[in-house]
Write a protein that holds these residues in place. Structure first.
Motif, PDB file in Angstrom:
ATOM      1  N   TYR B  29       0.832  -1.205   0.000  1.00 22.36           N
ATOM      2  CA  TYR B  29       0.000   0.000   0.000  1.00 22.36           C
ATOM      3  C   TYR B  29       0.866   1.255   0.000  1.00 22.36           C
ATOM      4  O   TYR B  29       0.645   2.186  -0.776  1.00 22.36           O
ATOM      5  CB  TYR B  29      -0.908  -0.030   1.236  1.00 22.36           C
ATOM      6  N   ILE B  54       0.270   6.575  19.600  1.00 23.67           N
ATOM      7  CA  ILE B  54      -1.185   6.494  19.708  1.00 23.67           C
ATOM      8  C   ILE B  54      -1.590   6.670  21.178  1.00 23.67           C
ATOM      9  O   ILE B  54      -1.037   6.003  22.058  1.00 23.67           O
ATOM     10  CB  ILE B  54      -1.683   5.114  19.224  1.00 23.67           C
ATOM     11  N   PRO B  55      -2.528   7.556  21.458  1.00 22.01           N
ATOM     12  CA  PRO B  55      -2.955   7.750  22.850  1.00 22.01           C
ATOM     13  C   PRO B  55      -3.500   6.448  23.446  1.00 22.01           C
ATOM     14  O   PRO B  55      -4.211   5.698  22.776  1.00 22.01           O
ATOM     15  CB  PRO B  55      -4.064   8.809  22.740  1.00 22.01           C
ATOM     16  N   LEU B  58      -7.297   5.668  23.359  1.00 16.98           N
ATOM     17  CA  LEU B  58      -8.021   5.550  22.094  1.00 16.98           C
ATOM     18  C   LEU B  58      -8.708   4.193  22.004  1.00 16.98           C
ATOM     19  O   LEU B  58      -8.117   3.153  22.298  1.00 16.98           O
ATOM     20  CB  LEU B  58      -7.035   5.699  20.923  1.00 16.98           C
ATOM     21  N   SER B  59      -9.949   4.215  21.630  1.00 18.24           N
ATOM     22  CA  SER B  59     -10.675   2.973  21.438  1.00 18.24           C
ATOM     23  C   SER B  59     -10.649   2.635  19.943  1.00 18.24           C
ATOM     24  O   SER B  59     -11.011   3.449  19.101  1.00 18.24           O
ATOM     25  CB  SER B  59     -12.119   3.171  21.924  1.00 18.24           C
ATOM     26  N   GLU B  61     -11.812   0.302  16.885  1.00 16.92           N
ATOM     27  CA  GLU B  61     -12.815  -0.644  16.403  1.00 16.92           C
ATOM     28  C   GLU B  61     -12.298  -1.438  15.201  1.00 16.92           C
ATOM     29  O   GLU B  61     -12.642  -2.594  15.023  1.00 16.92           O
ATOM     30  CB  GLU B  61     -14.079   0.147  16.003  1.00 16.92           C
ATOM     31  N   ASP B  62     -11.470  -0.778  14.404  1.00 14.81           N
ATOM     32  CA  ASP B  62     -10.992  -1.417  13.167  1.00 14.81           C
ATOM     33  C   ASP B  62      -9.478  -1.223  13.068  1.00 14.81           C
ATOM     34  O   ASP B  62      -9.008  -0.262  12.446  1.00 14.81           O
ATOM     35  CB  ASP B  62     -11.703  -0.779  11.966  1.00 14.81           C
ATOM     36  N   GLY B  65      -8.019  -0.976   9.469  1.00 15.70           N
ATOM     37  CA  GLY B  65      -8.365   0.278   8.792  1.00 15.70           C
ATOM     38  C   GLY B  65      -7.565   1.442   9.335  1.00 15.70           C
ATOM     39  O   GLY B  65      -7.046   2.270   8.573  1.00 15.70           O
ATOM     40  N   LEU B  66      -7.445   1.487  10.655  1.00  9.21           N
ATOM     41  CA  LEU B  66      -6.699   2.592  11.259  1.00  9.21           C
ATOM     42  C   LEU B  66      -5.227   2.531  10.878  1.00  9.21           C
ATOM     43  O   LEU B  66      -4.592   3.556  10.598  1.00  9.21           O
ATOM     44  CB  LEU B  66      -6.850   2.530  12.783  1.00  9.21           C
ATOM     45  N   PHE B  68      -3.952   1.329   8.123  1.00  8.76           N
ATOM     46  CA  PHE B  68      -3.776   1.774   6.738  1.00  8.76           C
ATOM     47  C   PHE B  68      -4.003   3.277   6.602  1.00  8.76           C
ATOM     48  O   PHE B  68      -3.359   3.936   5.780  1.00  8.76           O
ATOM     49  CB  PHE B  68      -4.700   0.982   5.802  1.00  8.76           C
ATOM     50  N   CYS B  69      -4.909   3.802   7.407  1.00  7.10           N
ATOM     51  CA  CYS B  69      -5.101   5.261   7.378  1.00  7.10           C
ATOM     52  C   CYS B  69      -3.827   5.963   7.859  1.00  7.10           C
ATOM     53  O   CYS B  69      -3.444   7.007   7.309  1.00  7.10           O
ATOM     54  CB  CYS B  69      -6.278   5.665   8.260  1.00  7.10           C
ATOM     55  N   LEU B  70      -3.222   5.400   8.886  1.00  3.86           N
ATOM     56  CA  LEU B  70      -1.966   5.980   9.378  1.00  3.86           C
ATOM     57  C   LEU B  70      -0.878   5.894   8.306  1.00  3.86           C
ATOM     58  O   LEU B  70      -0.102   6.837   8.119  1.00  3.86           O
ATOM     59  CB  LEU B  70      -1.496   5.234  10.633  1.00  3.86           C
ATOM     60  N   TRP B  72      -1.372   5.872   5.149  1.00  2.00           N
ATOM     61  CA  TRP B  72      -1.700   6.897   4.143  1.00  2.00           C
ATOM     62  C   TRP B  72      -1.195   8.256   4.606  1.00  2.00           C
ATOM     63  O   TRP B  72      -0.591   9.005   3.849  1.00  2.00           O
ATOM     64  CB  TRP B  72      -3.223   6.940   3.931  1.00  2.00           C
ATOM     65  N   ARG B  73      -1.451   8.546   5.877  1.00  2.00           N
ATOM     66  CA  ARG B  73      -1.066   9.849   6.441  1.00  2.00           C
ATOM     67  C   ARG B  73       0.458  10.040   6.378  1.00  2.00           C
ATOM     68  O   ARG B  73       0.953  11.092   5.976  1.00  2.00           O
ATOM     69  CB  ARG B  73      -1.557   9.914   7.875  1.00  2.00           C
ATOM     70  N   ASN B 178     -11.953  -0.262   0.055  1.00  2.00           N
ATOM     71  CA  ASN B 178     -10.582  -0.101   0.513  1.00  2.00           C
ATOM     72  C   ASN B 178      -9.777  -1.382   0.355  1.00  2.00           C
ATOM     73  O   ASN B 178      -8.609  -1.430   0.656  1.00  2.00           O
ATOM     74  CB  ASN B 178     -10.529   0.401   1.959  1.00  2.00           C
TER      75      ASN B 178
END
Lengths: 421, 180
Positions: B29, B54-55, B58-59, B61-62, B65-66, B68-70, B72-73, B178
């Motif tokens: 990715y 990461i705090p 933080l809860s 759920e996925d 996904g999180l 891969f979002c990181l 991406w960021r 995604n």
């Protein structure tokens, strides 16, 4: 994991909005003053908190990010579909620039609407053009004196108290002239417009091709006289072009116009441009009489001739992209979608000195090309070769070579190898 | 002896587990996103470091996904930094240098990420003219928001809004997931 089917539409739209906002906020270009390091620190936690709200947030964000990535990976060289979209957009930007006249009192021109009034809506209406903007002209002595300093703009005294202005463009050039009433006139290659403004009327006599963006005023009707026709504005943006066949090609981008021929034209256009220079009628008008008026509305294009006292017209409706193509000349481009013969005739309007001619055997070939530098013979030759393999060739049999004429013929292809005995 | 209640995993542990599980997929990715094909390992490292920040509250759920979002960021930040540095060196007129390589990197880029150009074009063609204009100019013509804003006489923010709207509409019609 939930899917989009499980989400309410409102939630899905909301998350999608937020995801797109995050994506555009965190990617792509930023103003020079933007501090990436500071932004990274400030938004990282905020972004994380947003993502962690639910699995839908991460899922939708990644979907939008994937679309962004796929779009970004494509460029203009990747096939005709993309090239076609780009060509239309580039032509349209020229039209978009006309959606609102520049406001010179406030610095940068305001052509872009806010989000609730998309720029494209207005551009789509005006793509074709604010064509013959009868620009008005110069009743103001100050303005007249100012304009007279330019060699392409001539201030002509008509009477002691009344003046009109002639605007000209050279071959291969186009020019944008703001007029005193807020209207605008854009002249295409090798064109002239005599602008005659009085307290009660605005009249422009045109030779060549122009685009008018007219500031409507019921008390001062705006009239464009071209050949034996007159075009009356009804709150309009439109373009007028005299074609090689003595017809007039009229395109309405916005509003509507009334086209008149015959005696009415003689009355309406009397005096407009007359007396310029050496005292002759500047653009002689026709003498047909009794032709009925023709009304054209936005998005319509008409090729009009006056024959036997009757206006003959062929009207077709254009979509916004076609309007953009037709106006591409405003940004220095020339879009051709016709036979090779017609295309070459059009190109010749933009070229000084030399001219192109087509061999009869290929005159009917169809070409579709956007020329970005139609005034350069070299650029034209290159484009013709790319689009159809056409190359310079010798004159047809029975015709002597002319140093100023470039004959266009088919590419003979690779030469056969020389065969020796 | 009562069985000791297991301690719930911290967000870092959850994500670190996902990192290990999806390491190969994550690397692919990032490779698709990154403008610099030689910096993939560095970016993987940056993602790992980002997980450590990461705090704890933080809860998640996925986790995948999180993660891969990181990724991406992290990749986007690197691209932006790289682009900003490049802009200082490369004249804007030199179009041959402006050809983006992001998303098509690596010696076997075709096999990594085949872009169906016809699919892209047909989806863009479904947009209304105003949105299509912004998408075409921004993505295909590689015009920045700032350049487009200058052309149209509006703000950078307004251009951004149009692009956002186009992306939202494309998501509805394109059917991209995604997992693509």
């Amino acid at each position: 994991m939930r899917t989009s089917d499980d989400l309410s539409r409102a939630d899905s739209d909301r998350i999608s909005n937020e995801a797109a906002d995050w994506l555009t906020r965190l990617s792509n270009d930023l103003p020079d003053s933007f501090d990436i390091a500071a932004d990274t620190a400030a938004t990282s936690e905020e972004f994380l908190l947003w993502l962690a709200q639910s699995a839908d947030h991460t899922r939708i964000f990644l979907e939008i990010a994937e679309i962004d990535r796929k779009l970004f990976a494509v460029n203009s060289r990747m096939g005709t579909d993309i090239a076609e979209l780009l060509r239309a957009a580039r032509a349209e930007v020229a039209a978009a620039e006309w959606s609102t006249p520049p406001d010179k009192t406030k610095g940068a021109p305001k052509r872009c609407a806010d989000e609730t009034s998309p720029v494209w809506v207005r551009a789509a209406m005006s793509p074709f053009a604010r064509l013959l903007a009868m620009a008005a002209a110069a009743v103001s002595v100050f303005c007249g004196l100012f304009l007279s300093q330019s060699p392409l703009v001539t201030l002509v005294p008509r009477t002691e108290t009344h003046r009109y202005v002639i605007y000209r463009t050279k071959v291969g050039r186009h020019a944008d002239y703001p007029l005193t009433d807020g209207s605008r006139l854009i002249l295409n290659t090798n064109s002239e417009a005599a602008v005659d403004y009085t307290d009660g009327s605005r009249t422009v006599r045109l030779r060549g091709e122009a685009l008018f963006d007219v500031r409507h005023n019921e008390k001062r009707p705006f009239l464009v006289c071209v050949g034996s026709l007159s075009v009356a504005d009804v709150g309009t943006s439109f373009s007028v072009k005299q074609t090689a066949t003595s017809a007039v090609l009229l395109t309405v981008a916005e509003g509507s116009v009334l086209v008149t021929g015959g005696a009415a034209v003689n009355r309406q256009c009397a005096g407009a441009g007359h007396g310029a220079g050496d005292g002759q009628n500047y653009f002689p008008s026709g003498s047909e009489q009794g032709a009925p008026p023709l009304k054209l509305t936005a998005g319509e294009q008409a090729e009009i001739t006056v024959e036997d006292k009757i206006i003959r017209s062929h009207v077709k409706h254009l979509d916004p992209a076609d309007v953009g193509y037709a106006l591409a000349w405003r940004s220095g481009d020339l879009y051709i979608d016709s036979s090779l013969q017609q295309g070459i005739e059009e190109i010749n309007r933009y070229i000084g000195g030399k001219r192109f001619a087509v061999l009869p055997s290929i005159a009917d070939f169809k070409i579709r090309v956007l020329l970005t530098n139609a005034s350069s013979p070299e650029a034209v030759l290159k484009a013709l070769h790319e689009v159809g393999g056409f190359v310079p060739t010798s004159p047809p049999k029975g015709r002597d070579p002319d140093p100023n004429t470039i004959y266009i013929g088919p590419d003979p292809g690779p030469k056969a190898p020389h065969r020796s005995n | 002896v009562p069985k000791r209640k297991s301690r719930p995993q911290t967000p870092f542990e959850v994500l670190a587990e996902a990192y290990d599980k999806y390491r190969s997929e994550l690397r692919q990715y990032i490779r698709r996103l990154a403008c610099d094909p030689h910096g993939i390992d560095d970016l993987m490292q940056e993602v790992w470091l980002a997980l450590r920040k990461i705090p704890a509250t933080l809860s998640i759920e996925d986790p995948r996904g999180l993660l891969f979002c990181l990724a991406w960021r992290v990749s986007q930040t690197a691209n932006r930094r790289r682009g900003k540095d490049a802009a200082k060196l490369i004249s804007i007129e030199a179009e041959e240098f402006a050809e983006p390589t992001c998303g098509l990197t690596g010696e076997n880029s075709d096999s990594i990420d085949h872009i169906d150009v016809a699919d892209v074009a047909s989806n863009v063609a479904t947009l209304p003219p105003d949105l299509r204009y912004f998408v075409t100019r921004h993505y295909f013509d590689k015009k920045t928001y700032i350049e487009m804003a200058g052309e149209l006489g509006c703000s950078w923010h307004t251009v951004k809004k149009y692009v956002q709207k186009a992306l939202r509409q494309l998501r509805k019609h394109w059917g991209i997931s995604n997992a693509d």
